[in-house]
Design an enzyme around this catalytic site. Sequence first.
Site, short mmCIF file in Angstrom:
data_model
loop_
_atom_site.label_atom_id
_atom_site.label_comp_id
_atom_site.label_asym_id
_atom_site.label_seq_id
_atom_site.Cartn_x
_atom_site.Cartn_y
_atom_site.Cartn_z
CG ASP A 255 7.82 -3.07 -13.58
OD1 ASP A 255 7.21 -3.06 -14.28
OD2 ASP A 255 7.26 -2.21 -12.65
CE LYS B 107 -4.26 -1.93 2.01
NZ LYS B 107 -5.57 -1.83 3.69
#
Length: 332
Positions: free
Chosen positions: A162, A54
């Site tokens: 990424d 998170k």
Amino acid sequence: MGSKYSKATNSINDALNSSYRVPFESFRVPFVDLQEATNNFDEKFHIGLGGFGKVYRGVLRDGTKVALKRYTPESNQGLQEFQTEIEILSFCSHPHLVSLIGYCDERNEMILVYDYMENGNLRSHLYGSDLPSMSWEQRLEICIGAARGLHYLHTSAVIHRDVKSINILLDENFVAKITDFGLSKKRTELDQTHLSTLVQGTLGYLDPEYFNRGQLTEKTDVYSFGVVLFEVLCARPAIVQTPSRGMISLAKWVVESQKKGQLEQIIDPNIVAEIRPESLRIFGETAVKCLALSGEDRPSMGDVLWKLEYALRLQESVIQDDPDCKSMISVI
């Protein structure tokens, strides 16, 4: 990376991994201070969810606005990515990379603390939200900033691995900052081991050559960035729903459209009327070259950066009515 939480340290946390050593001075932030900054990780401060866990916004005692990535057990990442993020951002510092303020490894927690980016990620400004559309010049400036960050990484022997629009953050002035280095690799690791790596990345952005062979190079980032460039141009996700063929990759669709001379038909309608043809041509040709199936046929990030800066100059009409410039355009 100044902060009153600054503290030199030689280890990341012996309880987590007694063998790991942080190679540079880094910053530890007490867990209690992060609890205070987020009102004990109140859900109203929750702003996102990534592969690590998170993400929360918060304010430290000195008034610094921060974003916190807090590891969750359900995450598909963990200690290795936590260590890599700290290590990469300990020695990489650039205006177009997000800044690591510190980390916390108390109470079996793994939390990374960054400067807060007021305007969130690039993807949210392109599609999937009600945010106002950005101009073509603004989009070009963001692409240039991201390219500068990636070029710096590559010249520092780091492969991001990424690259995607959600990993390009925008500060209060819409300056692009590359983030999320958990999957990154240092070129020295690859050179020393001569081993292929476990393929990791995100569907739609993944270099097909890397996927098929497992051999990681800087050109893997170039391919992924090419997908981002077309996200910016078309305001479409990396995997798209097409009228006749169903779900396909944006990369495949735009390359086919470019070959057919139909690229203009899939441009974001919010900007299609404002793009100068010369700027579009340079941008489109550059982005398509990034998507070449063979890494050897792709440009370096330095070349990509130069072409994007040139596309911006053409858009801004800095180059105009100059026969030498017109001649150069015709042969690029």
